[in-house]
Design a protein around this motif. Structure first.
Motif, PDB file in Angstrom:
ATOM      1  N   SER A  54       0.820  -1.207   0.000  1.00  0.00           N
ATOM      2  CA  SER A  54       0.000   0.000   0.000  1.00  0.00           C
ATOM      3  C   SER A  54       0.859   1.264   0.000  1.00  0.00           C
ATOM      4  O   SER A  54       0.566   2.221  -0.713  1.00  0.00           O
ATOM      5  N   VAL A  55       1.931   1.255   0.775  1.00  0.00           N
ATOM      6  CA  VAL A  55       2.834   2.407   0.826  1.00  0.00           C
ATOM      7  C   VAL A  55       3.484   2.626  -0.541  1.00  0.00           C
ATOM      8  O   VAL A  55       3.582   3.755  -1.027  1.00  0.00           O
ATOM      9  N   LEU A  56       3.916   1.534  -1.168  1.00  0.00           N
ATOM     10  CA  LEU A  56       4.536   1.655  -2.485  1.00  0.00           C
ATOM     11  C   LEU A  56       3.553   2.163  -3.532  1.00  0.00           C
ATOM     12  O   LEU A  56       3.876   3.056  -4.312  1.00  0.00           O
ATOM     13  N   VAL A  57       2.347   1.604  -3.545  1.00  0.00           N
ATOM     14  CA  VAL A  57       1.343   2.002  -4.538  1.00  0.00           C
ATOM     15  C   VAL A  57       0.948   3.458  -4.336  1.00  0.00           C
ATOM     16  O   VAL A  57       0.749   4.200  -5.303  1.00  0.00           O
TER      17      VAL A  57
ATOM     18  N   ALA B 183      -0.474   3.090 -10.611  1.00  0.00           N
ATOM     19  CA  ALA B 183      -1.235   2.497  -9.502  1.00  0.00           C
ATOM     20  C   ALA B 183      -2.408   1.673 -10.038  1.00  0.00           C
ATOM     21  O   ALA B 183      -2.718   0.603  -9.506  1.00  0.00           O
ATOM     22  N   LYS B 184      -3.051   2.152 -11.096  1.00  0.00           N
ATOM     23  CA  LYS B 184      -4.154   1.386 -11.709  1.00  0.00           C
ATOM     24  C   LYS B 184      -3.645   0.082 -12.299  1.00  0.00           C
ATOM     25  O   LYS B 184      -4.321  -0.942 -12.224  1.00  0.00           O
ATOM     26  N   GLU B 185      -2.444   0.099 -12.884  1.00  0.00           N
ATOM     27  CA  GLU B 185      -1.853  -1.137 -13.405  1.00  0.00           C
ATOM     28  C   GLU B 185      -1.616  -2.136 -12.276  1.00  0.00           C
ATOM     29  O   GLU B 185      -1.859  -3.336 -12.436  1.00  0.00           O
TER      30      GLU B 185
ATOM     31  N   PHE C 250      -3.317  -5.813 -11.870  1.00  0.00           N
ATOM     32  CA  PHE C 250      -2.501  -7.010 -11.673  1.00  0.00           C
ATOM     33  C   PHE C 250      -2.907  -7.733 -10.396  1.00  0.00           C
ATOM     34  O   PHE C 250      -2.977  -8.965 -10.364  1.00  0.00           O
ATOM     35  N   ALA C 251      -3.193  -6.984  -9.338  1.00  0.00           N
ATOM     36  CA  ALA C 251      -3.639  -7.598  -8.079  1.00  0.00           C
ATOM     37  C   ALA C 251      -4.958  -8.337  -8.290  1.00  0.00           C
ATOM     38  O   ALA C 251      -5.155  -9.439  -7.759  1.00  0.00           O
TER      39      ALA C 251
ATOM     40  N   ARG D 216      -6.784 -15.588 -10.193  1.00  0.00           N
ATOM     41  CA  ARG D 216      -6.000 -16.793 -10.453  1.00  0.00           C
ATOM     42  C   ARG D 216      -5.885 -17.658  -9.208  1.00  0.00           C
ATOM     43  O   ARG D 216      -5.994 -18.878  -9.271  1.00  0.00           O
ATOM     44  N   SER D 217      -5.699 -17.027  -8.049  1.00  0.00           N
ATOM     45  CA  SER D 217      -5.542 -17.807  -6.816  1.00  0.00           C
ATOM     46  C   SER D 217      -6.854 -18.445  -6.367  1.00  0.00           C
ATOM     47  O   SER D 217      -6.838 -19.411  -5.626  1.00  0.00           O
ATOM     48  N   CYS D 218      -7.960 -17.901  -6.833  1.00  0.00           N
ATOM     49  CA  CYS D 218      -9.270 -18.414  -6.420  1.00  0.00           C
ATOM     50  C   CYS D 218      -9.889 -19.370  -7.428  1.00  0.00           C
ATOM     51  O   CYS D 218     -10.964 -19.912  -7.171  1.00  0.00           O
ATOM     52  N   GLN D 219      -9.269 -19.592  -8.551  1.00  0.00           N
ATOM     53  CA  GLN D 219      -9.861 -20.433  -9.590  1.00  0.00           C
ATOM     54  C   GLN D 219     -10.179 -21.832  -9.100  1.00  0.00           C
ATOM     55  O   GLN D 219     -11.181 -22.409  -9.498  1.00  0.00           O
ATOM     56  N   SER D 220      -9.376 -22.370  -8.232  1.00  0.00           N
ATOM     57  CA  SER D 220      -9.612 -23.737  -7.755  1.00  0.00           C
ATOM     58  C   SER D 220     -10.559 -23.756  -6.533  1.00  0.00           C
ATOM     59  O   SER D 220     -11.015 -24.812  -6.140  1.00  0.00           O
ATOM     60  N   ALA D 221     -10.832 -22.579  -5.971  1.00  0.00           N
ATOM     61  CA  ALA D 221     -11.724 -22.521  -4.807  1.00  0.00           C
ATOM     62  C   ALA D 221     -13.140 -22.306  -5.270  1.00  0.00           C
ATOM     63  O   ALA D 221     -13.404 -21.707  -6.302  1.00  0.00           O
TER      64      ALA D 221
END
Length: 114
Positions: free
Chosen positions: A78-81, A89-91, A95-96, A102-107
Motif C-alpha cells: 500500500s505504501v509503495l502504490v 497504480a491502476k496497473e 494485476f492484483a 487466479r488464486s481463487c480459480q480452484s476454490a
C-alpha cells in the motif's frame, strides 16, 4: 508513520554507486530531520557494508523496533502504490485483481465469500 531508530527498512531504488539494489534491507541508526535518515547496511554476518543518508521516499519500513513486528505485506504494498502515479497504480490494481482471480480459480465461490 515515521521511521524510528532501530527500524528495518528496505530500499525501493537502485543505488549503483554503492552497489545497493532495490530490496536491500538496512537499519535506521540516526534521524537527520527533513525526512532524512542514516541507514546502516550490513552483510549476513553483521559486518557493516555502508552507511547512507536517505530520504523517506527511497525506502519503506518493513520491521518496527518499537513493536518488534514485521509490517504486513499488504501494508508495505500500500505504501509503495500510494507513491506511484495514478496510471501506474491502476496497473498494479489490475494485476492484483488478476492474481486474486487466479488464486481463487480452484476454490469454490463459498470459500471466497467467507
Amino acid at each position: 508513520m515515521r521511521p524510528d531508530i532501530g527500524d528495518i527498512v528496505e530500499i525501493i531504488i537502485d543505488i549503483p554507486e554503492k552497489n545497493l539494489r532495490a530490496g536491500v534491507r538496512g537499519a535506521v541508526v540516526h534521524c537527520h530531520g527533513n525526512d532524512a535518515y542514516e541507514i546502516e547496511f550490513a552483510d549476513d554476518e553483521g559486518e557493516t557494508l555502508d552507511f547512507l543518508a536517505m530520504h523517506t521516499k527511497h525506502f519503506i519500513v518493513v520491521w518496527r523496533a518499537e513493536t518488534r513486528q514485521w509490517i504486513p505485506i499488504a501494508e508495505q504494498a500500500s505504501v509503495l502504490v500510494a507513491g506511484l502515479p495514478d496510471d501506474a497504480a491502476k496497473e498494479v490494481l489490475d494485476f492484483a485483481r488478476f492474481l486474486f482471480v487466479r488464486s481463487c480459480q480452484s476454490a469454490s465461490y463459498e470459500n471466497i465469500a467467507t
